[in-house]
Write a protein that holds these residues in place. Sequence first.
Motif, PDB file in Angstrom:
ATOM      1  N   ASP A   1       0.843  -1.189   0.000  1.00 46.39           N
ATOM      2  CA  ASP A   1       0.000   0.000   0.000  1.00 46.39           C
ATOM      3  C   ASP A   1       0.885   1.247   0.000  1.00 46.39           C
ATOM      4  OD1 ASP A   1       0.943   0.324   2.587  1.00 46.39           O
ATOM      5  OD2 ASP A   1      -0.963  -0.188   3.557  1.00 46.39           O
ATOM      6  N   VAL A   2       0.276   2.433   0.124  1.00 45.58           N
ATOM      7  CA  VAL A   2       1.033   3.692   0.040  1.00 45.58           C
ATOM      8  C   VAL A   2       1.959   3.861   1.234  1.00 45.58           C
ATOM      9  CG1 VAL A   2      -0.673   4.860  -1.391  1.00 45.58           C
ATOM     10  CG2 VAL A   2      -0.892   4.937   1.105  1.00 45.58           C
ATOM     11  N   GLN A   3       1.737   3.103   2.315  1.00 42.18           N
ATOM     12  CA  GLN A   3       2.615   3.147   3.484  1.00 42.18           C
ATOM     13  C   GLN A   3       3.691   2.055   3.434  1.00 42.18           C
ATOM     14  OE1 GLN A   3       0.625   3.744   7.343  1.00 42.18           O
ATOM     15  NE2 GLN A   3      -1.292   4.036   6.225  1.00 42.18           N
ATOM     16  N   ASN A   4       3.836   1.444   2.263  1.00 41.56           N
ATOM     17  CA  ASN A   4       4.823   0.379   2.038  1.00 41.56           C
ATOM     18  C   ASN A   4       4.577  -0.846   2.909  1.00 41.56           C
ATOM     19  OD1 ASN A   4       6.335   1.749   0.018  1.00 41.56           O
ATOM     20  ND2 ASN A   4       7.364   2.956   1.613  1.00 41.56           N
ATOM     21  N   ARG A   5       3.314  -1.103   3.254  1.00 43.48           N
ATOM     22  CA  ARG A   5       2.943  -2.310   3.980  1.00 43.48           C
ATOM     23  C   ARG A   5       2.438  -3.345   2.983  1.00 43.48           C
ATOM     24  NH1 ARG A   5      -1.103   0.343   8.371  1.00 43.48           N
ATOM     25  NH2 ARG A   5      -2.165   0.721   6.393  1.00 43.48           N
ATOM     26  N   VAL A   6       2.822  -4.612   3.190  1.00 34.59           N
ATOM     27  CA  VAL A   6       2.377  -5.666   2.281  1.00 34.59           C
ATOM     28  C   VAL A   6       0.865  -5.834   2.378  1.00 34.59           C
ATOM     29  CG1 VAL A   6       2.505  -8.127   1.757  1.00 34.59           C
ATOM     30  CG2 VAL A   6       4.566  -6.902   2.408  1.00 34.59           C
ATOM     31  N   THR A   7       0.195  -5.840   1.220  1.00 30.78           N
ATOM     32  CA  THR A   7      -1.245  -6.077   1.176  1.00 30.78           C
ATOM     33  C   THR A   7      -1.588  -7.411   0.527  1.00 30.78           C
ATOM     34  OG1 THR A   7      -1.416  -4.882  -0.926  1.00 30.78           O
ATOM     35  CG2 THR A   7      -1.799  -3.624   1.113  1.00 30.78           C
ATOM     36  N   ASN A   8      -0.654  -7.978  -0.244  1.00 32.93           N
ATOM     37  CA  ASN A   8      -0.895  -9.274  -0.876  1.00 32.93           C
ATOM     38  C   ASN A   8       0.440  -9.980  -1.099  1.00 32.93           C
ATOM     39  OD1 ASN A   8      -0.987 -10.821  -3.786  1.00 32.93           O
ATOM     40  ND2 ASN A   8      -2.864 -11.165  -2.598  1.00 32.93           N
ATOM     41  N   PHE A   9       0.425 -11.299  -0.892  1.00 32.57           N
ATOM     42  CA  PHE A   9       1.604 -12.122  -1.109  1.00 32.57           C
ATOM     43  C   PHE A   9       1.175 -13.427  -1.736  1.00 32.57           C
ATOM     44  CE2 PHE A   9       4.109 -15.684   0.746  1.00 32.57           C
ATOM     45  CZ  PHE A   9       5.276 -15.479   0.031  1.00 32.57           C
ATOM     46  N   THR A  10       1.880 -13.851  -2.785  1.00 35.17           N
ATOM     47  CA  THR A  10       1.642 -15.159  -3.393  1.00 35.17           C
ATOM     48  C   THR A  10       2.946 -15.939  -3.408  1.00 35.17           C
ATOM     49  OG1 THR A  10       2.116 -14.453  -5.661  1.00 35.17           O
ATOM     50  CG2 THR A  10      -0.166 -14.204  -4.880  1.00 35.17           C
ATOM     51  N   ALA A  11       2.841 -17.265  -3.353  1.00 35.42           N
ATOM     52  CA  ALA A  11       4.031 -18.116  -3.393  1.00 35.42           C
ATOM     53  C   ALA A  11       3.689 -19.435  -4.053  1.00 35.42           C
ATOM     54  CB  ALA A  11       4.556 -18.359  -1.978  1.00 35.42           C
ATOM     55  N   PHE A  12       4.743 -20.207  -4.352  1.00 30.04           N
ATOM     56  CA  PHE A  12       4.589 -21.520  -4.989  1.00 30.04           C
ATOM     57  C   PHE A  12       3.709 -21.403  -6.230  1.00 30.04           C
ATOM     58  CE2 PHE A  12       4.978 -22.297  -0.348  1.00 30.04           C
ATOM     59  CZ  PHE A  12       6.253 -22.804  -0.376  1.00 30.04           C
ATOM     60  N   ASN A  13       4.090 -20.446  -7.098  1.00 28.55           N
ATOM     61  CA  ASN A  13       3.369 -20.213  -8.357  1.00 28.55           C
ATOM     62  C   ASN A  13       1.881 -19.954  -8.106  1.00 28.55           C
ATOM     63  OD1 ASN A  13       5.708 -20.570  -9.966  1.00 28.55           O
ATOM     64  ND2 ASN A  13       5.497 -22.775  -9.722  1.00 28.55           N
ATOM     65  N   SER A  14       1.623 -19.095  -7.112  1.00 31.34           N
ATOM     66  CA  SER A  14       0.276 -18.621  -6.745  1.00 31.34           C
ATOM     67  C   SER A  14      -0.591 -19.674  -6.070  1.00 31.34           C
ATOM     68  CB  SER A  14      -0.465 -18.062  -7.974  1.00 31.34           C
ATOM     69  OG  SER A  14       0.240 -16.955  -8.521  1.00 31.34           O
TER      70      SER A  14
ATOM     71  N   LEU B   1      -0.183 -20.550  -2.986  1.00 32.29           N
ATOM     72  CA  LEU B   1      -0.394 -19.912  -1.684  1.00 32.29           C
ATOM     73  C   LEU B   1      -0.669 -18.437  -1.921  1.00 32.29           C
ATOM     74  CD1 LEU B   1      -0.254 -19.693   1.423  1.00 32.29           C
ATOM     75  CD2 LEU B   1       2.214 -19.411   1.194  1.00 32.29           C
ATOM     76  N   ASN B   2      -1.751 -17.953  -1.341  1.00 33.09           N
ATOM     77  CA  ASN B   2      -2.100 -16.540  -1.499  1.00 33.09           C
ATOM     78  C   ASN B   2      -2.628 -16.002  -0.177  1.00 33.09           C
ATOM     79  OD1 ASN B   2      -2.866 -14.192  -3.483  1.00 33.09           O
ATOM     80  ND2 ASN B   2      -4.659 -14.504  -2.197  1.00 33.09           N
ATOM     81  N   PHE B   3      -2.171 -14.797   0.193  1.00 31.73           N
ATOM     82  CA  PHE B   3      -2.826 -14.156   1.320  1.00 31.73           C
ATOM     83  C   PHE B   3      -3.001 -12.673   1.060  1.00 31.73           C
ATOM     84  CE2 PHE B   3       1.614 -13.992   3.128  1.00 31.73           C
ATOM     85  CZ  PHE B   3       1.709 -12.632   3.352  1.00 31.73           C
ATOM     86  N   ASP B   4      -4.106 -12.136   1.603  1.00 29.95           N
ATOM     87  CA  ASP B   4      -4.417 -10.714   1.551  1.00 29.95           C
ATOM     88  C   ASP B   4      -4.408 -10.164   2.968  1.00 29.95           C
ATOM     89  OD1 ASP B   4      -5.057 -10.307  -1.334  1.00 29.95           O
ATOM     90  OD2 ASP B   4      -6.627 -11.769  -0.882  1.00 29.95           O
ATOM     91  N   ILE B   5      -3.861  -8.956   3.137  1.00 29.43           N
ATOM     92  CA  ILE B   5      -3.782  -8.337   4.456  1.00 29.43           C
ATOM     93  C   ILE B   5      -4.571  -7.042   4.453  1.00 29.43           C
ATOM     94  CG2 ILE B   5      -2.258  -7.447   6.251  1.00 29.43           C
ATOM     95  CD1 ILE B   5      -0.007  -9.064   5.081  1.00 29.43           C
TER      96      ILE B   5
END
Length: 229
Positions: free
Chosen positions: A18-31, A33-37
């Motif tokens: 986001d604009v505060q440089n905080r992670v809002t989404n992360f994917t792994a293992f070719n998508s 694994l997915n999480f939204d924050i």
Amino acid sequence: MEKVSNENGTFNSSFKYDVQNRVTNFTAFNSKLNFDISYDDSKRSKTINSSFLGQIQIFYDASGNITSAKTQYGDFSFQYDGEVIKQITVESNVSQIVSGSKTTIFRFEFLGRNVKKVFLNKGSQLQNFLIFEGVDYDNNKTIYSKEAKEYFLIANIIGYISSNSEIDFSVISDNNVLATNIYNFKGTGYFANQKYNYKYNTNGYPVSLQYSLQPSGATVIYNYSYICQ
């Protein structure tokens, strides 16, 4: 960090901010694994919706340290020594690999802001059992953001409690780990005696990581790219 790929350049994971440089989404293992924050600054909390572990709620104090976390696998509480974690207590809702108590305590020792040792306390059977050593670290900036570190720490602890899976506590350190010892509390020796090699950009961030999987010896290579170099 923006993207991670393997030695062939094949996509592995990605991060959005986001604009505060905080992670809002992360994917792994070719998508796979997915999480939204999502963040609630007024309540000093965040909610992670993970395709792997379901919903995780994390709560903070005024200094930004985690005070507690709630998951479908159990509740976490955190104690600090200054700015570093002193102890994590987990009241688990899942089947325990060590019977007799659903309470598991992880006690931490740091060298500076890098995890040096972690000890396991579990009922009367295991007291101050060494399960992790951060043997050596570099002096460069860590690969992962604060939000990714928190997620990996909680996710790995859940896996460790429920299935005795390998856990690398160095993920929450300020610098990049060069060598670790990870012990199996069932008395069968090492989970891993692992060494890591990095290449860095001019700002001190790793651009690649290479290590050999134990005990197979297969070589693993990851390449890292950043939004701001």
